[in-house]
Design an enzyme around this catalytic site. Structure first.
Site, short mmCIF file in Angstrom:
data_model
loop_
_atom_site.label_atom_id
_atom_site.label_comp_id
_atom_site.label_asym_id
_atom_site.label_seq_id
_atom_site.Cartn_x
_atom_site.Cartn_y
_atom_site.Cartn_z
N GLU A 62 0.81 -1.27 0.02
CA GLU A 62 0.08 0.08 -0.03
C GLU A 62 0.95 1.27 -0.13
O GLU A 62 1.83 1.32 0.87
CB GLU A 62 -0.97 -0.15 1.17
CG GLU A 62 -1.92 1.08 1.03
CD GLU A 62 -2.75 1.05 2.34
OE1 GLU A 62 -2.56 0.58 3.31
OE2 GLU A 62 -3.97 2.03 2.15
N GLY A 105 3.72 0.28 11.91
CA GLY A 105 2.50 -0.11 12.59
C GLY A 105 1.95 -1.23 12.19
O GLY A 105 2.54 -2.40 12.36
N MET A 117 -0.46 -3.53 8.75
CA MET A 117 -0.94 -3.42 7.38
C MET A 117 -1.63 -4.57 7.30
O MET A 117 -1.46 -5.61 7.51
CB MET A 117 0.16 -3.58 6.39
CG MET A 117 -0.20 -3.53 5.11
SD MET A 117 -1.12 -1.90 4.52
CE MET A 117 -2.12 -2.62 3.33
N GLU A 118 -2.91 -4.38 6.81
CA GLU A 118 -3.84 -5.06 6.75
C GLU A 118 -4.15 -6.19 5.48
O GLU A 118 -5.25 -6.40 4.85
CB GLU A 118 -5.33 -4.40 6.80
CG GLU A 118 -6.00 -3.64 5.52
CD GLU A 118 -5.27 -2.06 5.71
OE1 GLU A 118 -4.31 -1.94 6.39
OE2 GLU A 118 -5.73 -1.38 4.86
N ASN A 119 -3.02 -6.37 5.21
CA ASN A 119 -3.34 -7.34 3.91
C ASN A 119 -4.12 -8.49 3.87
O ASN A 119 -4.09 -9.18 5.12
CB ASN A 119 -1.86 -8.04 3.66
CG ASN A 119 -0.66 -6.98 3.59
OD1 ASN A 119 -0.50 -6.07 2.78
ND2 ASN A 119 0.23 -7.02 4.57
N HIS A 164 -8.05 -3.17 14.63
CA HIS A 164 -7.91 -2.12 13.57
C HIS A 164 -7.79 -2.98 12.18
O HIS A 164 -8.60 -2.89 11.18
CB HIS A 164 -6.91 -0.79 13.91
CG HIS A 164 -6.83 -0.05 12.87
ND1 HIS A 164 -7.44 1.13 12.63
CD2 HIS A 164 -6.35 -0.18 11.41
CE1 HIS A 164 -7.17 1.83 11.47
NE2 HIS A 164 -6.68 1.09 10.95
N GLU A 165 -6.54 -3.73 12.05
CA GLU A 165 -6.29 -4.50 10.97
C GLU A 165 -7.28 -5.57 10.64
O GLU A 165 -7.45 -5.66 9.37
CB GLU A 165 -4.79 -4.95 11.21
CG GLU A 165 -4.03 -4.04 11.60
CD GLU A 165 -3.65 -2.70 10.44
OE1 GLU A 165 -4.11 -2.78 9.49
OE2 GLU A 165 -3.15 -1.75 11.30
N HIS A 203 -10.33 -4.04 8.77
CA HIS A 203 -10.11 -3.53 7.52
C HIS A 203 -10.42 -4.49 6.61
O HIS A 203 -10.74 -4.41 5.45
CB HIS A 203 -8.63 -3.17 7.25
CG HIS A 203 -8.27 -1.71 7.45
ND1 HIS A 203 -8.93 -0.92 6.91
CD2 HIS A 203 -7.39 -0.97 8.12
CE1 HIS A 203 -8.34 0.44 7.06
NE2 HIS A 203 -7.52 0.37 8.04
N GLU A 242 -10.35 3.89 6.29
CA GLU A 242 -9.65 4.37 7.65
C GLU A 242 -10.58 4.70 8.72
O GLU A 242 -10.15 4.41 10.10
CB GLU A 242 -8.47 5.21 7.44
CG GLU A 242 -7.36 4.65 6.75
CD GLU A 242 -6.63 3.44 7.56
OE1 GLU A 242 -6.86 3.31 8.68
OE2 GLU A 242 -5.90 2.76 6.52
ZN LIG Z 1 -5.88 1.37 8.88
#
Ligand SMILES: [Zn+2]
Length: 258
Positions: A34, A167, A169-171, A207-208, A211, A230
């Site tokens: 991203e 932080g 990352m929502e892969n 959070h992730e 997503h 987001e």
């Molecule tokens: Zn996010």
């Protein structure tokens, strides 16, 4: 079929993650695509709106672990201590959510109520610090599935701690975190610090994972609308925590206000 090499960047494209201070001697080879990093590894229409399916294959030393968005389906010995790992074809998805993680990894695993294999992975010195993250990841996935009444089209979700990262990352199916977010410090025995660290870890996991519903399955057409996914994830990192930990909710609210 396309192939790509490990780049020189330390946080974008396909790169080597290290942190000599906090994780000396450790390294994880990992992707961060991203927003437009996928095109650094292979030619593609690298925009969120252009979704496709992907089949990933990774060459790696035999003793290491290779992860991607889907489960591995086949491994072939290619000699000289290396093997090729083939992964299942992905769901239809955006290029920025593709991911690969390779390293001398340790892991623990469990299942959500709906049978999604959930695994927590780390570089070797994170061994023994993975169970708390596993519990939070399973509880948050269950809470989001129940609340949205939508089951993700995934057989597994991996959560991978790497030495140094901005932080999380929502892969899709392979979430990547900085080790200091996902791994609780076993040497800090101060109860309040432990609680804060646990809350931070669980909120980043929520959070992730959020997503996956808002961003991964349903994706903004263009980066100008990134506030949409987001915004949802910022909201659901708290909502999912409250749903996953109803008894602890009031305590967490009091701690946040302190
Ligand atoms: Zn996010």
């Amino acid at each position: 079929m396309y192939s790509g090499a490990i780049g020189d960047d330390t946080e974008f494209g396909f790169f080597k993650s290290t942190d000599p201070k906090n994780a000396p001697g450790e390294a994880v080879y990992v992707t961060q695509f991203e927003t437009t990093g996928a095109r650094l590894l292979f030619p593609c229409f690298d925009e969120p709106d252009y979704k496709a399916t992907f089949e990933i294959m990774v060459y790696k030393p035999k003793s290491w672990v290779a992860l991607s968005n889907t489960m591995s389906v086949k491994t072939i010995d290619v000699g000289n201590g290396y093997e090729a790992v083939f992964f299942e074809k992905t769901e239809i998805m955006s290029t920025y959510l593709l991911a690969i993680g390779i390293g001398d990894l340790v892991g623990v695993q469990g299942f959500t109520s709906d049978g999604i294999l959930t695994r927590i992975w780390s570089y070797r010195s994170g061994k023994g610090q993975l169970e708390a993250a596993l519990k939070s990841a399973i509880r948050c996935t269950d809470a989001m599935t129940k609340y949205t009444n939508y089951q993700l089209p995934l057989k597994k979700i991996d959560h991978l701690a790497i030495p140094l990262f901005l932080g999380g990352m929502e892969n899709f199916g392979l979430i990547v975190y900085s080790g200091n977010f996902l791994l609780l410090n076993p040497n800090d025995t101060n109860t309040q610090n432990q609680l804060y660290s646990w809350m931070l870890m669980t909120s980043v996991i929520c959070h992730e994972l959020s997503h996956h519903w808002f961003g991964d399955v349903v994706t903004n057409k263009w980066w100008g609308d990134i506030f949409l996914h987001e915004g949802f994830a910022d909201f659901f990192e708290n909502k999912a925590m409250a749903l996953a930990y109803p008894k602890e909710k009031d305590l967490m609210v009091r701690l946040i206000k302190l």
